[in-house]
Design a protein around this motif. Structure first.
Motif, short mmCIF file in Angstrom:
data_model
loop_
_atom_site.label_atom_id
_atom_site.label_comp_id
_atom_site.label_asym_id
_atom_site.label_seq_id
_atom_site.Cartn_x
_atom_site.Cartn_y
_atom_site.Cartn_z
N SER A 193 0.83 -1.21 0.00
CA SER A 193 0.00 0.00 0.00
C SER A 193 0.86 1.26 0.00
CB SER A 193 -0.97 0.01 1.19
OG SER A 193 -0.27 0.06 2.42
N ALA A 194 1.91 1.29 0.84
CA ALA A 194 2.71 2.50 0.99
C ALA A 194 3.78 2.66 -0.08
CB ALA A 194 3.37 2.52 2.37
N SER A 195 4.42 1.57 -0.48
CA SER A 195 5.57 1.68 -1.38
C SER A 195 5.29 1.34 -2.83
CB SER A 195 6.70 0.77 -0.87
OG SER A 195 7.07 1.14 0.43
N ILE A 254 -3.19 13.24 -3.30
CA ILE A 254 -2.79 14.14 -2.21
C ILE A 254 -3.71 13.93 -1.02
CG2 ILE A 254 -2.45 16.56 -1.58
CD1 ILE A 254 -0.53 15.60 -3.74
N ARG A 255 -3.13 13.93 0.17
CA ARG A 255 -3.94 13.83 1.39
C ARG A 255 -4.87 15.03 1.50
NH1 ARG A 255 -2.18 10.13 5.16
NH2 ARG A 255 -0.13 9.23 4.78
N PRO A 256 -6.06 14.83 2.09
CA PRO A 256 -6.98 15.98 2.21
C PRO A 256 -6.38 17.12 3.01
CG PRO A 256 -7.80 14.04 3.42
CD PRO A 256 -6.64 13.59 2.62
N CYS A 257 -5.58 16.81 4.02
CA CYS A 257 -4.98 17.87 4.84
C CYS A 257 -3.90 18.65 4.09
CB CYS A 257 -4.42 17.30 6.14
SG CYS A 257 -3.43 15.81 5.93
N ASN A 258 -3.42 18.13 2.95
CA ASN A 258 -2.46 18.84 2.11
C ASN A 258 -3.09 19.40 0.84
OD1 ASN A 258 -0.19 18.48 3.75
ND2 ASN A 258 0.26 16.48 2.87
N GLU A 259 -4.36 19.12 0.64
CA GLU A 259 -5.07 19.56 -0.56
C GLU A 259 -5.41 21.05 -0.42
OE1 GLU A 259 -6.25 20.02 -3.97
OE2 GLU A 259 -5.90 17.89 -3.57
N GLY A 311 1.59 15.05 7.59
CA GLY A 311 2.52 14.15 6.91
C GLY A 311 2.59 14.48 5.43
N SER A 312 3.64 14.01 4.80
CA SER A 312 3.87 14.39 3.40
C SER A 312 3.55 13.28 2.41
CB SER A 312 5.33 14.80 3.22
OG SER A 312 6.18 13.74 3.60
N GLY A 313 3.21 12.10 2.90
CA GLY A 313 2.96 10.97 2.01
C GLY A 313 1.65 11.09 1.26
N TYR A 314 1.46 10.17 0.34
CA TYR A 314 0.22 10.15 -0.44
C TYR A 314 -0.91 9.50 0.35
CZ TYR A 314 3.03 11.57 -4.45
OH TYR A 314 3.84 12.27 -5.30
N SER A 315 -2.11 9.58 -0.21
CA SER A 315 -3.32 9.25 0.53
C SER A 315 -3.95 7.90 0.16
CB SER A 315 -4.34 10.37 0.29
OG SER A 315 -5.47 10.21 1.08
N GLY A 368 -8.55 13.95 9.36
CA GLY A 368 -8.23 14.72 8.17
C GLY A 368 -7.09 14.23 7.32
N VAL A 369 -6.60 13.01 7.55
CA VAL A 369 -5.44 12.54 6.78
C VAL A 369 -5.80 11.61 5.62
CG1 VAL A 369 -3.82 12.86 8.68
CG2 VAL A 369 -4.94 10.65 8.40
N HIS A 370 -7.06 11.16 5.56
CA HIS A 370 -7.50 10.29 4.46
C HIS A 370 -8.94 10.59 4.07
CE1 HIS A 370 -4.15 7.57 3.88
NE2 HIS A 370 -4.03 7.45 5.19
N TYR A 371 -9.24 10.31 2.82
CA TYR A 371 -10.62 10.35 2.32
C TYR A 371 -11.29 9.01 2.61
CZ TYR A 371 -9.11 14.40 -0.44
OH TYR A 371 -8.62 15.62 -0.84
N PRO A 372 -12.62 8.97 2.61
CA PRO A 372 -13.32 7.69 2.82
C PRO A 372 -12.95 6.63 1.78
CG PRO A 372 -14.85 9.50 3.15
CD PRO A 372 -13.56 10.10 2.63
N LEU A 373 -12.76 7.03 0.54
CA LEU A 373 -12.38 6.07 -0.50
C LEU A 373 -11.01 5.46 -0.23
CD1 LEU A 373 -13.38 4.76 -3.10
CD2 LEU A 373 -12.33 6.64 -4.38
N ASP A 374 -10.11 6.25 0.37
CA ASP A 374 -8.77 5.74 0.72
C ASP A 374 -8.87 4.60 1.73
OD1 ASP A 374 -7.86 7.92 -0.76
OD2 ASP A 374 -7.36 9.12 1.02
N VAL A 375 -9.69 4.81 2.76
CA VAL A 375 -9.79 3.78 3.80
C VAL A 375 -10.61 2.58 3.32
CG1 VAL A 375 -9.37 5.37 5.72
CG2 VAL A 375 -11.71 4.88 5.03
N THR A 376 -11.59 2.83 2.45
CA THR A 376 -12.37 1.72 1.90
C THR A 376 -11.49 0.83 1.04
OG1 THR A 376 -14.37 3.09 1.92
CG2 THR A 376 -14.40 1.12 0.52
N ALA A 377 -10.70 1.44 0.16
CA ALA A 377 -9.78 0.67 -0.69
C ALA A 377 -8.74 -0.04 0.17
CB ALA A 377 -9.10 1.59 -1.70
N GLY A 378 -8.22 0.65 1.18
CA GLY A 378 -7.25 0.03 2.08
C GLY A 378 -7.84 -1.15 2.82
N ALA A 379 -9.09 -1.00 3.26
CA ALA A 379 -9.76 -2.09 3.99
C ALA A 379 -9.95 -3.31 3.08
CB ALA A 379 -11.11 -1.61 4.52
N LEU A 380 -10.38 -3.10 1.86
CA LEU A 380 -10.56 -4.21 0.92
C LEU A 380 -9.23 -4.88 0.58
CD1 LEU A 380 -13.22 -2.65 -1.47
CD2 LEU A 380 -13.60 -4.46 0.21
N PHE A 381 -8.24 -4.06 0.31
CA PHE A 381 -6.91 -4.57 -0.03
C PHE A 381 -6.33 -5.37 1.13
CE2 PHE A 381 -2.24 -3.81 -0.25
CZ PHE A 381 -2.00 -4.53 -1.40
#
Length: 194
Positions: A75-77, A86-91, A105-109, A155-168
């Motif tokens: 997921s991260a690499s 872009i993370r919502p808090c950096n958008e 944080g500076s990473g992607y979302s 504020g560090v992720h969108y709902p779609l980010d966590v949904t995709a992460g949960a499925l993955f």
């Protein structure tokens, strides 16, 4: 259609991040997403599994850690650098609209590594322990969901980010548990016994 999905994701993010705001969540959610909060649980799972199932428990914990590691690495690499969301808090377009409750944080979302990691562990534990403790299903899913929801709320992720992460993560956890139970079939019988 893709644009409408993204807009729905942003709208849902703002509902969770702003409209659901309250003093209890403002205090609780940063703790839920902090890995140190869950360190006693991780330690309990490790000690319980090894003390109860000895060598098989050690192998089980190695597979659990491997589930976490694979979900985290991919997921991260791999996925995040490809998608580059872009993370919502950096958008910049959301500044002034959202509330950032933790350091951004500076990473992607996309996808959420927190969601990937915790759903991988949750599904692994569900698959391994479900015959003996059926309550693990609801406990593990609630645990992983709470951590994922907290990622959106702070504020560090969108709902779609966590949904995709949960499925993955769920796919990885399920796959690793299936592999573990295949190479350690006696563990299934041992764990299933009260």
């Amino acid at each position: 259609m893709f644009a409408s999905i993204i807009q729905f994701d942003i709208d849902l993010f703002l509902i969770i991040n702003q409209d659901m705001a309250n003093v209890v969540f403002d205090w609780l959610m940063p703790y839920l997403r902090n890995p140190y909060t869950w360190a006693p649980l991780y330690l309990f799972i490790l000690i319980f599994s090894i003390r109860t199932y000895k060598k098989r428990g050690v192998i089980m914990m190695l597979f659990l850690v491997l589930s976490f590691g694979i979900a985290d690495f991919l997921s991260a690499s791999v996925i995040k650098p490809i998608v580059k969301r872009i993370r919502p808090c950096n958008e910049l377009t959301l500044q002034g609209e959202m509330v950032s409750r933790v350091r951004c944080g500076s990473g992607y979302s996309f996808p959420s590594s927190h969601a990937s990691n915790h759903f991988a562990m949750a599904l692994f534990l569900i698959m391994v322990y479900r015959k003996r403790w059926s309550a693990i299903l609801w406990f593990a899913l609630l645990w992983a969901f709470a951590i994922s929801f907290a990622q959106v709320y702070v504020g560090v992720h969108y709902p779609l980010d966590v949904t995709a992460g949960a499925l993955f993560g769920s796919i990885i956890g399920y796959s690793m548990a299936t592999l573990f139970l295949y190479i350690q079939p006696e563990t299934t019988r041992q764990i299933a016994q009260p």
